[in-house]
Design an enzyme around this catalytic site. Structure first.
Site, short mmCIF file in Angstrom:
data_model
loop_
_atom_site.label_atom_id
_atom_site.label_comp_id
_atom_site.label_asym_id
_atom_site.label_seq_id
_atom_site.Cartn_x
_atom_site.Cartn_y
_atom_site.Cartn_z
N ARG A 168 -33.95 2.57 12.13
CA ARG A 168 -34.79 2.63 10.94
C ARG A 168 -35.61 3.92 11.05
O ARG A 168 -35.93 4.37 12.15
CB ARG A 168 -35.75 1.44 10.87
CG ARG A 168 -35.05 0.08 10.84
CD ARG A 168 -36.09 -1.05 10.88
NE ARG A 168 -35.45 -2.36 10.79
CZ ARG A 168 -35.10 -3.10 11.85
NH1 ARG A 168 -35.33 -2.64 13.08
NH2 ARG A 168 -34.53 -4.28 11.69
N LYS A 191 -38.69 -4.27 14.69
CA LYS A 191 -39.54 -5.24 14.00
C LYS A 191 -39.93 -6.37 14.96
O LYS A 191 -39.14 -6.79 15.80
CB LYS A 191 -38.80 -5.81 12.79
CG LYS A 191 -38.67 -4.83 11.64
CD LYS A 191 -38.05 -5.48 10.43
CE LYS A 191 -37.98 -4.54 9.24
NZ LYS A 191 -37.38 -5.18 8.05
N HIS A 259 -32.42 5.74 4.94
CA HIS A 259 -32.00 4.39 5.34
C HIS A 259 -30.50 4.20 5.13
O HIS A 259 -29.88 3.39 5.80
CB HIS A 259 -32.79 3.35 4.55
CG HIS A 259 -32.76 1.99 5.19
ND1 HIS A 259 -33.37 1.72 6.40
CD2 HIS A 259 -32.20 0.82 4.79
CE1 HIS A 259 -33.19 0.44 6.71
NE2 HIS A 259 -32.48 -0.12 5.76
N ARG A 262 -28.53 4.61 8.24
CA ARG A 262 -28.46 3.40 9.07
C ARG A 262 -27.36 2.48 8.55
O ARG A 262 -26.58 1.92 9.34
CB ARG A 262 -29.82 2.70 9.06
CG ARG A 262 -29.88 1.33 9.74
CD ARG A 262 -31.33 0.88 9.77
NE ARG A 262 -31.49 -0.55 9.88
CZ ARG A 262 -31.56 -1.23 11.03
NH1 ARG A 262 -31.44 -0.59 12.17
NH2 ARG A 262 -31.75 -2.53 11.04
N HIS A 285 -31.11 -6.80 14.06
CA HIS A 285 -31.25 -7.84 13.04
C HIS A 285 -31.54 -9.18 13.72
O HIS A 285 -30.87 -9.56 14.68
CB HIS A 285 -29.95 -7.97 12.23
CG HIS A 285 -29.75 -6.88 11.24
ND1 HIS A 285 -28.53 -6.58 10.67
CD2 HIS A 285 -30.63 -5.99 10.68
CE1 HIS A 285 -28.66 -5.57 9.84
NE2 HIS A 285 -29.92 -5.21 9.83
N TYR A 294 -22.48 -6.21 5.70
CA TYR A 294 -21.63 -5.04 5.88
C TYR A 294 -20.15 -5.40 5.81
O TYR A 294 -19.32 -4.54 5.51
CB TYR A 294 -21.95 -4.34 7.20
CG TYR A 294 -23.35 -3.77 7.21
CD1 TYR A 294 -23.65 -2.63 6.46
CD2 TYR A 294 -24.37 -4.37 7.92
CE1 TYR A 294 -24.93 -2.11 6.44
CE2 TYR A 294 -25.66 -3.85 7.90
CZ TYR A 294 -25.93 -2.73 7.16
OH TYR A 294 -27.21 -2.23 7.14
#
Length: 316
Positions: A168, A191, A259, A262, A285, A294
């Site tokens: 990110r 995150k 982004h 990514r 994730h 994806y």
């Protein structure tokens, strides 16, 4: 009844539990400031709705424990009537559910009604990656025609890092000089302050080394790796602006953002036979369902290839 820093009026017992809830999210769950602020605001809106719903009387903690499913549904209906899309309603419901789960687990009150609500359907936009050819062209173009060559090398290093490691932009710009990806692996804090290890391609190492060697500023070990024209940490808006100029120059769509690099990392890995679980770990994730988006892109691209190449498909 008080109206302290939380920004909305509530009874003292509710203000007290909200203060404890916020501290729990901050210290135990390690949520970002943005999430903490958003959840607090969402719960505040919910309490204001209840106050209005009750004729101007703010709810007490006991009142929250007595809420029925119909009360929560009335709130969700109000949000829909106010024009909020499914994603916004889902986020606000998640904030209130988070509070009530914490109240239950901490023994303050038990109200299972909120758990019976269906989460509003959210149509997440599909990631829009670049093609491999466009990604390569963009990285090359990022370094060209610069009045200050070191800025071109910086942009190429940053964008190569996003594409080559799937970071990110906040993760890349948050790297310190001592964390520069000059070896075989890179440790990234994503995150929820979760760390992950990512293999580093030689192209990433070469681009980052070229930038560091050309940078006119002394990059302190604990200071930022990527810096702006005054030597301070590079702002994400500057990187986004640089990408905007590049895509205009190259005739790329507005979806070509930092982004998107990514997204391109994940999509191209999958196209080359990458394992979905491994890609999930590389991207950081929390849920496999996020990574599975994806596969939809890959399947769509395969169908496009089929339609364009297969004789019978061309015949319609």
């Amino acid at each position: 009844m008080t109206e302290p820093a939380l920004g909305f009026s509530a009874r003292p017992d509710v203000q007290d539990v909200l203060a404890h809830w916020r501290r729990w999210m901050e210290s135990e769950k390690a949520v970002s400031r943005h999430t903490l602020s958003a959840y607090t605001a969402d719960v505040g809106e919910f309490l204001r709705f209840l106050t209005e719903f009750r004729g101007g009387s703010p709810p007490s903690l006991n009142d929250l424990g007595d809420l029925k499913a119909a009360d929560f549904r009335a709130w969700m209906s109000r949000l829909a009537m106010d024009g909020l899309v499914g994603a916004s309603r889902a986020r606000k419901l998640a904030a209130v559910r988070n509070l009530f789960r914490w109240l239950d687990r901490s023994g303050r009150l038990h109200n299972p009604a909120v758990a019976t609500l269906a989460t509003p359907k959210v149509k997440r936009p599909a990631p829009r990656p670049l093609t491999e050819i466009d990604a390569d062209r963009l990285l090359e173009e990022a370094e060209r025609d610069r009045e200050e060559p070191w800025i071109g090398k910086r942009d190429r290093a940053l964008f190569t890092l996003l594409y080559g490691c799937g970071l990110r932009i906040s993760e890349a710009l948050g790297l310190a000089r001592k964390d520069a990806p000059l070896g075989d692996t890179l440790r990234v804090t994503g995150k929820g302050r979760k760390d992950r290890m990512i293999p580093v391609l030689p192209a990433v190492t070469e681009a980052v080394r070229a930038y560091i060697e050309s940078c006119p500023f002394t990059l302190a070990s604990d200071g930022p790796l990527f810096v702006g024209t005054r030597g301070g940490r590079l702002n994400a808006s500057v990187a986004q602006h640089q990408m905007q100029k590049l895509r205009a120059l190259m005739g790329m769509p507005d979806s070509a953002t930092p982004h998107a690099l990514r997204h391109s990392f994940a999509t191209h890995l999958l196209a080359d036979g990458g394992d979905l679980r491994a890609i999930q770990d590389l991207l950081g994730h929390a849920s496999l369902s996020t990574t599975q988006r994806y596969t939809d892109i890959e399947n769509e691209q395969l169908m496009n290839v089929y339609r364009n190449a297969h004789p019978r498909a061309r015949k319609g």
